[in-house]
Write a protein that holds these residues in place. Structure first.
Motif, PDB file in Angstrom:
ATOM      1  N   ASN A 234     -29.714 -24.421  27.922  1.00 16.01           N
ATOM      2  CA  ASN A 234     -30.209 -25.669  27.312  1.00 16.01           C
ATOM      3  C   ASN A 234     -29.668 -25.943  25.909  1.00 16.01           C
ATOM      4  OD1 ASN A 234     -31.991 -25.959  29.622  1.00 16.01           O
ATOM      5  ND2 ASN A 234     -33.241 -24.372  28.644  1.00 16.01           N
ATOM      6  N   ALA A 235     -28.435 -25.557  25.696  1.00 16.94           N
ATOM      7  CA  ALA A 235     -27.826 -25.788  24.382  1.00 16.94           C
ATOM      8  C   ALA A 235     -27.743 -27.278  24.094  1.00 16.94           C
ATOM      9  CB  ALA A 235     -26.423 -25.184  24.352  1.00 16.94           C
ATOM     10  N   THR A 236     -27.875 -27.626  22.814  1.00 17.82           N
ATOM     11  CA  THR A 236     -27.651 -29.013  22.411  1.00 17.82           C
ATOM     12  C   THR A 236     -26.618 -29.034  21.284  1.00 17.82           C
ATOM     13  OG1 THR A 236     -29.658 -28.850  21.044  1.00 17.82           O
ATOM     14  CG2 THR A 236     -29.838 -30.049  23.134  1.00 17.82           C
ATOM     15  N   PHE A 237     -25.512 -29.709  21.554  1.00 13.66           N
ATOM     16  CA  PHE A 237     -24.432 -29.837  20.584  1.00 13.66           C
ATOM     17  C   PHE A 237     -24.551 -31.195  19.912  1.00 13.66           C
ATOM     18  CE2 PHE A 237     -22.973 -27.066  24.104  1.00 13.66           C
ATOM     19  CZ  PHE A 237     -22.953 -25.867  23.392  1.00 13.66           C
ATOM     20  N   ARG A 238     -24.908 -31.158  18.646  1.00 12.13           N
ATOM     21  CA  ARG A 238     -25.112 -32.387  17.872  1.00 12.13           C
ATOM     22  C   ARG A 238     -23.941 -32.595  16.917  1.00 12.13           C
ATOM     23  NH1 ARG A 238     -31.256 -32.489  17.987  1.00 12.13           N
ATOM     24  NH2 ARG A 238     -31.613 -30.848  19.512  1.00 12.13           N
ATOM     25  N   HIS A 239     -23.905 -33.744  16.261  1.00 13.21           N
ATOM     26  CA  HIS A 239     -22.832 -34.026  15.304  1.00 13.21           C
ATOM     27  C   HIS A 239     -23.100 -33.232  14.024  1.00 13.21           C
ATOM     28  CE1 HIS A 239     -22.256 -38.252  17.344  1.00 13.21           C
ATOM     29  NE2 HIS A 239     -22.037 -37.257  18.157  1.00 13.21           N
ATOM     30  N   THR A 270     -26.467 -37.177  18.345  1.00 11.01           N
ATOM     31  CA  THR A 270     -27.542 -37.070  17.361  1.00 11.01           C
ATOM     32  C   THR A 270     -26.975 -36.317  16.169  1.00 11.01           C
ATOM     33  OG1 THR A 270     -29.125 -36.869  19.176  1.00 11.01           O
ATOM     34  CG2 THR A 270     -29.887 -36.154  17.019  1.00 11.01           C
ATOM     35  N   GLU A 271     -27.439 -36.670  15.001  1.00 10.32           N
ATOM     36  CA  GLU A 271     -26.999 -35.986  13.791  1.00 10.32           C
ATOM     37  C   GLU A 271     -27.534 -34.547  13.774  1.00 10.32           C
ATOM     38  OE1 GLU A 271     -27.844 -37.081   9.416  1.00 10.32           O
ATOM     39  OE2 GLU A 271     -27.138 -38.938  10.381  1.00 10.32           O
ATOM     40  N   GLY A 272     -26.674 -33.596  13.441  1.00 13.25           N
ATOM     41  CA  GLY A 272     -27.121 -32.214  13.283  1.00 13.25           C
ATOM     42  C   GLY A 272     -27.150 -31.853  11.810  1.00 13.25           C
ATOM     43  N   GLY A 273     -27.468 -30.617  11.509  1.00 19.05           N
ATOM     44  CA  GLY A 273     -27.474 -30.171  10.119  1.00 19.05           C
ATOM     45  C   GLY A 273     -26.083 -29.772   9.664  1.00 19.05           C
ATOM     46  N   TYR A 274     -25.963 -29.440   8.367  1.00 15.70           N
ATOM     47  CA  TYR A 274     -24.704 -28.947   7.798  1.00 15.70           C
ATOM     48  C   TYR A 274     -24.689 -27.420   7.936  1.00 15.70           C
ATOM     49  CZ  TYR A 274     -23.779 -33.502   5.649  1.00 15.70           C
ATOM     50  OH  TYR A 274     -23.520 -34.832   5.438  1.00 15.70           O
ATOM     51  N   VAL A 275     -23.666 -26.884   8.580  1.00 17.05           N
ATOM     52  CA  VAL A 275     -23.596 -25.438   8.786  1.00 17.05           C
ATOM     53  C   VAL A 275     -22.337 -24.872   8.126  1.00 17.05           C
ATOM     54  CG1 VAL A 275     -23.590 -23.564  10.475  1.00 17.05           C
ATOM     55  CG2 VAL A 275     -24.786 -25.708  11.015  1.00 17.05           C
ATOM     56  N   ILE A 276     -22.550 -23.972   7.148  1.00 16.64           N
ATOM     57  CA  ILE A 276     -21.407 -23.274   6.548  1.00 16.64           C
ATOM     58  C   ILE A 276     -20.894 -22.289   7.592  1.00 16.64           C
ATOM     59  CG2 ILE A 276     -20.640 -21.666   4.757  1.00 16.64           C
ATOM     60  CD1 ILE A 276     -21.369 -24.149   3.360  1.00 16.64           C
ATOM     61  N   ASP A 277     -19.706 -22.562   8.081  1.00 19.33           N
ATOM     62  CA  ASP A 277     -19.146 -21.773   9.176  1.00 19.33           C
ATOM     63  C   ASP A 277     -17.625 -21.765   8.973  1.00 19.33           C
ATOM     64  OD1 ASP A 277     -19.002 -20.408  11.587  1.00 19.33           O
ATOM     65  OD2 ASP A 277     -20.308 -21.782  12.658  1.00 19.33           O
ATOM     66  N   ASP A 278     -16.890 -21.123   9.879  1.00 15.25           N
ATOM     67  CA  ASP A 278     -15.431 -21.010   9.712  1.00 15.25           C
ATOM     68  C   ASP A 278     -14.746 -22.364   9.473  1.00 15.25           C
ATOM     69  OD1 ASP A 278     -15.309 -18.166  10.094  1.00 15.25           O
ATOM     70  OD2 ASP A 278     -15.649 -18.501  12.226  1.00 15.25           O
ATOM     71  N   HIS A 279     -15.205 -23.407  10.160  1.00 18.96           N
ATOM     72  CA  HIS A 279     -14.532 -24.708  10.046  1.00 18.96           C
ATOM     73  C   HIS A 279     -14.634 -25.280   8.623  1.00 18.96           C
ATOM     74  CE1 HIS A 279     -18.603 -25.986  10.079  1.00 18.96           C
ATOM     75  NE2 HIS A 279     -18.362 -27.269  10.238  1.00 18.96           N
ATOM     76  N   TYR A 280     -15.715 -24.950   7.919  1.00 23.67           N
ATOM     77  CA  TYR A 280     -15.937 -25.476   6.569  1.00 23.67           C
ATOM     78  C   TYR A 280     -14.786 -25.070   5.636  1.00 23.67           C
ATOM     79  CZ  TYR A 280     -17.953 -25.734   1.881  1.00 23.67           C
ATOM     80  OH  TYR A 280     -18.158 -25.985   0.550  1.00 23.67           O
ATOM     81  N   TYR A 281     -14.400 -23.794   5.701  1.00 27.83           N
ATOM     82  CA  TYR A 281     -13.343 -23.300   4.802  1.00 27.83           C
ATOM     83  C   TYR A 281     -11.962 -23.807   5.217  1.00 27.83           C
ATOM     84  CZ  TYR A 281     -17.039 -20.605   2.758  1.00 27.83           C
ATOM     85  OH  TYR A 281     -18.203 -20.264   2.129  1.00 27.83           O
ATOM     86  N   ILE A 282     -11.737 -23.957   6.508  1.00 30.28           N
ATOM     87  CA  ILE A 282     -10.433 -24.477   6.951  1.00 30.28           C
ATOM     88  C   ILE A 282     -10.286 -25.930   6.498  1.00 30.28           C
ATOM     89  CG2 ILE A 282      -8.860 -24.761   8.896  1.00 30.28           C
ATOM     90  CD1 ILE A 282     -10.604 -22.793  10.476  1.00 30.28           C
ATOM     91  N   ASN A 283     -11.354 -26.693   6.617  1.00 30.54           N
ATOM     92  CA  ASN A 283     -11.347 -28.068   6.120  1.00 30.54           C
ATOM     93  C   ASN A 283     -11.103 -28.105   4.622  1.00 30.54           C
ATOM     94  OD1 ASN A 283     -11.958 -30.215   8.169  1.00 30.54           O
ATOM     95  ND2 ASN A 283     -13.669 -28.855   8.631  1.00 30.54           N
ATOM     96  N   LYS A 284     -11.897 -27.296   3.890  1.00 30.35           N
ATOM     97  CA  LYS A 284     -11.891 -27.368   2.434  1.00 30.35           C
ATOM     98  C   LYS A 284     -10.609 -26.807   1.830  1.00 30.35           C
ATOM     99  CE  LYS A 284     -14.546 -25.123  -0.556  1.00 30.35           C
ATOM    100  NZ  LYS A 284     -15.611 -24.673  -1.478  1.00 30.35           N
ATOM    101  N   ILE A 285     -10.171 -25.666   2.334  1.00 26.78           N
ATOM    102  CA  ILE A 285      -9.029 -24.979   1.724  1.00 26.78           C
ATOM    103  C   ILE A 285      -7.696 -25.430   2.319  1.00 26.78           C
ATOM    104  CG2 ILE A 285      -7.962 -22.709   1.275  1.00 26.78           C
ATOM    105  CD1 ILE A 285     -10.872 -21.544   1.430  1.00 26.78           C
TER     106      ILE A 285
END
Ligand code: AHN
Ligand code: ZN
Length: 337
Positions: A234-239, A270-285
């Motif tokens: 029952n996973a839910t993948f949100r934005h 549906t809008e999801g929360g902000y998650v600091i994860d691997d993608h965050y650093y690839i985007n930022k750096i």
């Protein structure tokens, strides 16, 4: 019949070891001598069938090593197996080895594994997941387990299992784009809930290292997809917040394709929360637009699945249906490019 040759290149940088900034070495091997995995010569527009039994098996294999906590034997053994398995499928495999310092001062020996498919193509997409598991079940309901390492069947192994099955498909059918699959280490060594120290950048150490030291200088991909916790029922993948901030058009593209495959009950708009994860650093750096397909819930206090960071994140709570909807969606994204 095209049979890939095997060539191993070793690029080990010796010299001063600077812990913290991450000292590293890199190994590259090209090709595979596996008879079963011959690359097609013609790009294929048809979407191949994602074999969920194969993906499930790849999840099981990782979990069977025991908790994949950096510096442990199980971690080393699983890393060796991942390297070997990726080498069966990819055209080129890079192993990026480094030492990084965790929030508690522990020096971690980490390895990021990068499998490249059709490395000659400049039009590329990036797929990634973390392969380590958390050293502590700091969200377990029983305080006696708060320092027990976890299996990470969902948190870690599920994303890698899906990507290994996609790697197997990529070894058989060539899409029109080049693909890089990265298994990041030390994503889940972030600050323990009960240890009172700053947790600034304590998560995703492997992807932070790779973002500052990509396996090829000036590496670029048009976009990327991170898979995290893609195996619970029952996973839910949100934005997810950072995905929408950095790569909203990729979120729309992927969710659209998921809906067209009939998976709209998993990929919800549906809008999801902000998650600091691997993608965050690839985007930022690295400035590569990367989205996170991550299971977010509203009924738990932490916003993730029920067994998140507990000793119950085990194989028995992996639901093949979730692996299938994510695997088939990402496969479709790749072959529709
Ligand atoms: C934070 O809790 C800051 N990030 C969660 C990232 C994560 C942990 N993904 C899996 N385990
Ligand atoms: Zn985790």
């Amino acid at each position: 019949m095209i049979r890939k040759e095997k060539l191993i290149i070793l690029l080990a940088f010796s010299g001063i070891v600077i812990i913290g900034c991450g000292s590293g070495s890199q190994t590259e091997s090209r090709g595979s001598e596996n008879n079963e995995t011959m690359a097609a010569t013609q790009p294929r527009r048809e979407i191949p069938h994602f074999n969920v039994d194969s993906a499930y098996h790849f999840v099981e294999r990782q979990v069977a090593f025991g908790p994949r906590v950096p510096n442990s034997d199980a971690h080393r053994q699983c890393g060796d197996w991942l390297h070997k398995t990726l080498n069966r499928f990819a055209d080129t495999v890079y192993v990026q080895q480094a030492r990084v310092r965790a929030f508690d001062g522990t020096v971690l020996n980490i390895r990021n594994f990068i499998g490249s498919f059709q490395p000659e193509k400049s039009n590329r997409i990036l797929l990634c997941a973390h392969w380590d598991s958390r050293p502590w079940a700091d969200h377990d309901p029983d305080p006696a387990n708060h320092y027990t390492p976890i299996d990470g069947a969902n948190d870690g192994a599920s994303g890698v299992g899906v990507l290994l099955e996609i790697a197997r498909l990529l070894s058989i059918y060539n899409p029109s784009v080049g693909v890089d699959i990265i298994f990041f280490d030390a994503e889940d060594y972030g600050k323990h809930r009960l240890i009172n120290v700053p947790d600034q950048d304590s998560w995703a150490l492997g992807s932070q290292y790779w973002s500052r030291n990509p396996h090829r200088t000036d590496y670029f991909a048009r976009f990327g997809i991170l898979l995290d916790m893609v195996g619970a029922a029952n996973a839910t993948f949100r934005h997810e917040g950072y995905s929408m901030l950095y790569a909203p058009n990729i979120v729309r593209k992927v969710w659209d394709i998921a809906h067209r495959q009939g998976f709209s009950s998993f990929f919800i708009n549906t809008e999801g929360g902000y998650v600091i994860d691997d993608h965050y650093y690839i985007n930022k750096i690295r400035n590569i637009p990367v989205i996170n397909i991550i299971d977010q819930r509203t009924h738990t206090s932490h916003g993730f699945f029920d067994y998140w960071h507990t000793i119950n994140d085990t194989m028995e709570h992996i639901d093949p249906q979730t692996l299938l909807v994510v695997g088939q969606t990402v496969t479709a994204v790749i072959y529709l490019e």
